[in-house]
Design a protein around this motif. Structure first.
Motif, mmCIF file in Angstrom:
data_model
loop_
_atom_site.group_PDB
_atom_site.id
_atom_site.type_symbol
_atom_site.label_atom_id
_atom_site.label_comp_id
_atom_site.label_asym_id
_atom_site.label_seq_id
_atom_site.Cartn_x
_atom_site.Cartn_y
_atom_site.Cartn_z
ATOM 1 N N VAL A 22 31.247 36.524 38.021
ATOM 2 C CA VAL A 22 30.143 36.696 37.393
ATOM 3 C C VAL A 22 30.515 37.425 36.189
ATOM 4 C CG1 VAL A 22 27.926 37.659 37.425
ATOM 5 C CG2 VAL A 22 28.769 36.500 39.470
ATOM 6 N N LEU A 24 30.798 37.246 32.008
ATOM 7 C CA LEU A 24 30.865 36.270 30.224
ATOM 8 C C LEU A 24 31.091 34.952 30.781
ATOM 9 C CD1 LEU A 24 31.735 38.309 28.365
ATOM 10 C CD2 LEU A 24 30.083 38.437 28.572
ATOM 11 N N ASN A 26 29.807 32.754 32.850
ATOM 12 C CA ASN A 26 28.305 32.759 33.279
ATOM 13 C C ASN A 26 26.944 32.449 32.228
ATOM 14 O OD1 ASN A 26 29.848 34.404 35.242
ATOM 15 N ND2 ASN A 26 28.624 33.176 36.485
ATOM 16 N N GLY A 95 45.516 35.037 31.585
ATOM 17 C CA GLY A 95 44.266 36.359 32.291
ATOM 18 C C GLY A 95 44.898 37.446 30.885
ATOM 19 N N ILE A 98 43.166 34.678 28.157
ATOM 20 C CA ILE A 98 41.583 34.730 28.301
ATOM 21 C C ILE A 98 41.504 36.446 27.360
ATOM 22 C CG2 ILE A 98 40.085 34.564 29.486
ATOM 23 C CD1 ILE A 98 41.073 32.425 30.664
ATOM 24 N N VAL A 99 41.330 37.640 28.256
ATOM 25 C CA VAL A 99 40.708 38.691 27.813
ATOM 26 C C VAL A 99 40.849 39.266 26.940
ATOM 27 C CG1 VAL A 99 41.014 41.235 29.249
ATOM 28 C CG2 VAL A 99 40.725 39.395 30.840
ATOM 29 N N THR A 222 35.013 30.782 35.206
ATOM 30 C CA THR A 222 33.594 31.459 35.597
ATOM 31 C C THR A 222 34.449 31.913 37.056
ATOM 32 O OG1 THR A 222 31.797 31.588 36.234
ATOM 33 C CG2 THR A 222 32.685 29.593 36.837
ATOM 34 N N ILE A 229 44.137 36.207 39.979
ATOM 35 C CA ILE A 229 42.998 37.715 40.229
ATOM 36 C C ILE A 229 42.908 36.926 41.349
ATOM 37 C CG2 ILE A 229 41.154 38.248 39.392
ATOM 38 C CD1 ILE A 229 41.243 37.537 36.706
HETATM 39 N N1 PFF Z 1 35.512 34.899 35.577
HETATM 40 C C1 PFF Z 1 34.745 35.431 34.985
HETATM 41 C C2 PFF Z 1 33.579 34.965 33.804
HETATM 42 O O1 PFF Z 1 33.204 34.024 33.979
HETATM 43 O O2 PFF Z 1 33.565 35.854 33.264
HETATM 44 C C3 PFF Z 1 35.968 35.203 33.792
HETATM 45 C C4 PFF Z 1 37.120 35.904 33.755
HETATM 46 C C5 PFF Z 1 37.849 35.870 32.793
HETATM 47 C C6 PFF Z 1 37.339 36.967 34.364
HETATM 48 C C7 PFF Z 1 38.880 36.920 32.426
HETATM 49 C C8 PFF Z 1 38.919 37.994 34.238
HETATM 50 C C9 PFF Z 1 39.299 37.346 33.790
HETATM 51 F F1 PFF Z 1 40.979 38.474 33.370
#
Ligand code: PFF
Length: 442
Positions: A22, A24, A26, A95, A98-99, A222, A229
């Protein structure tokens, strides 16, 4: 080698995994991607993808993690398939990818939190986003978000992550429910529901190259799949836990929060005469700012809302950093705080282009959805389904009393799920290449 931590309680794992899922994805991505891809059609494809592809893939990651009790790279070596550790490394790379921009959006949330305190966006809620989303201010808040992430990770797995995420999940559900009820009372809300919930399938075929990859990518994003992870988190789980039950709980909670976000955003946008097709990345921000500028006590509500979203975003970013730090602490004597600072610095630098100009953010995001995530999940499914095979089923069934689900899961993963991800990847690649989106926006 340092001793590996385990979750203090079973709920600790669940809460942390939900905390990673959960975020950003979502609350920001889901309304954003729904608005950019035709509304309800996107919702339907997404829901099918979550159940049909996301859940089986989540279980596959759990199997690898719990079986090996190792970080996502060494897990494959421990299983006797060292070449496949490329999955763990690729996942960690995704990861990072995205982060880097996730943190920029986390910074926007922080900025809106402060805007709620000062009343900064209340006079012109529609214009605020344009003023804060890019440039030096966005870089500053991106840096602050990253600093907060580093701080929690430096504190360690039990104290930092569990504590932060335990308060967040119920907080978000309550806030979102309350806002959804309020949104329903707004005049013009009906058009929002129709846009969000009433699919027009005639558009699906023409837009499949965007709708399908973005919807499937949304399921992966999501659920924090394809980023190593969930492998890492489940490596801390005991064998008396049913992975089916925990996987199911995570998927349901996670989907619920995304759909709730949609039930807030779309009625509010329509009630304010805003066309969702023109809002995209700012959908949630513009909708919320509009809502809070109209309701009594809007400042306080805004603070609570953006505060909760901020924690949700943090717990997700933390989960990625945890993957990297977990790998590094297994392999070196460098201290956890130092590793966290190093990782945070790399992520901050990677995110600078996205903070400077949203065209970069869009490029990072599109590549993650259409190429990296499906490719990473596909590799994992092939490995678990065809290489681990029966060993995977055996592991999956530990702690569960629904033995018949094991073979069903295995054969679904091997066939339908793999094929669906291949098709998604092909569709996504086609539009990436033909549309020229693969070229960075320099
Ligand atoms: N699952 C996370 C979300 O929906 O916001 C997204 C996410 C992205 C989590 C990158 C962790 C991450 F490293």
């Amino acid at each position: 080698m340092s001793e590996r931590a385990t979750w203090a309680t079973r709920v600790g794992f669940l809460v942390a995994a939900i905390g990673s899922a959960v975020g950003l994805g979502n609350i920001w991505q889901f309304p954003f991607k729904t608005a950019s891809n035709g509304g309800a059609v996107f919702l339907v494809v997404y829901l099918v993808a979550v159940v049909g592809i996301g859940l089986p893939a989540l279980l596959a990651e759990f199997v690898v993690g719990r079986k090996t009790k190792a970080n996502a790279v060494d897990a494959f070596r421990k299983l006797g398939h060292p070449r496949w550790r490329v999955i763990g490394a690729f996942g960690a790379f995704i990861g990072f990818w995205i982060v880097s921009y996730y943190s920029v959006v986390g910074g926007w949330v922080g900025r809106y939190f402060i805007g709620s305190v000062t009343g900064g966006y209340f006079d012109a809620p529609g214009q605020y986003f344009g003023a804060i989303a890019t440039g030096p201010e966005a870089i500053l808040f991106h840096g602050l978000f990253m600093t907060a992430t580093v701080t929690v990770v430096a504190l360690g797995v039990n104290s930092g992550i569990e504590r932060a995420t335990k308060v967040m999940v119920p907080g978000i559900v309550v806030m979102m429910l309350g806002l959804a009820v309020w949104a329903a009372t707004q005049s013009g809300a009906a058009a929002g529901y129709s846009y969000f919930l009433n699919p027009d399938f005639s558009t699906l075929l023409a837009n499949a190259g965007d709708v399908v990859p973005f919807a499937v990518g949304q399921a992966f994003f999501t659920l924090s799949l394809g980023m190593a992870i969930m492998i890492t988190y489940s490596s801390y789980v005991g064998e008396d836990t049913s992975l089916f039950v925990d996987g199911g709980v995570i998927v349901v909670m996670n989907t619920l929060i995304g759909v709730l976000a949609g039930l807030v955003v779309f009625p509010v946008l329509f009630a304010n005469g805003i066309d969702p097709n023109t809002t995209k990345a700012e959908a949630i921000f513009v909708a919320m700012a509009n809502a809070f500028s109209q309701v009594p006590g809007g400042r306080l509500l805004g603070m609570v809302f953006f505060g909760v979203v901020l924690i949700a975003a943090l717990s997700s970013a933390i989960s990625l950093m945890e993957v990297v730090v977990s790998y590094a602490t297994d392999h070196s004597t460098v201290s956890r705080p130092r590793l966290a600072v190093l990782t945070g610095t790399v992520l901050f630098v990677m995110g600078l282009p996205s903070a400077w100009d949203t065209a970069w953010l869009g490029w990072f995001d599109t590549l993650a959805y259409k190429l990296f995530l499906p490719l990473s999940v596909l590799l994992l499914l092939l490995f678990v389904g065809w290489v681990l095979a029966d060993e995977a089923v055996e592991q999956l069934l530990l702690g569960s009393d629904t033995g018949w689900l094991g073979p069903v899961w295995l054969w679904t993963v091997r066939t339908v799920v793999v094929l669906a991800v291949v098709a998604t990847l092909a569709l996504g690649l086609e539009t990436l290449l033909l549309g020229g989106d693969i070229v960075p926006p320099v």
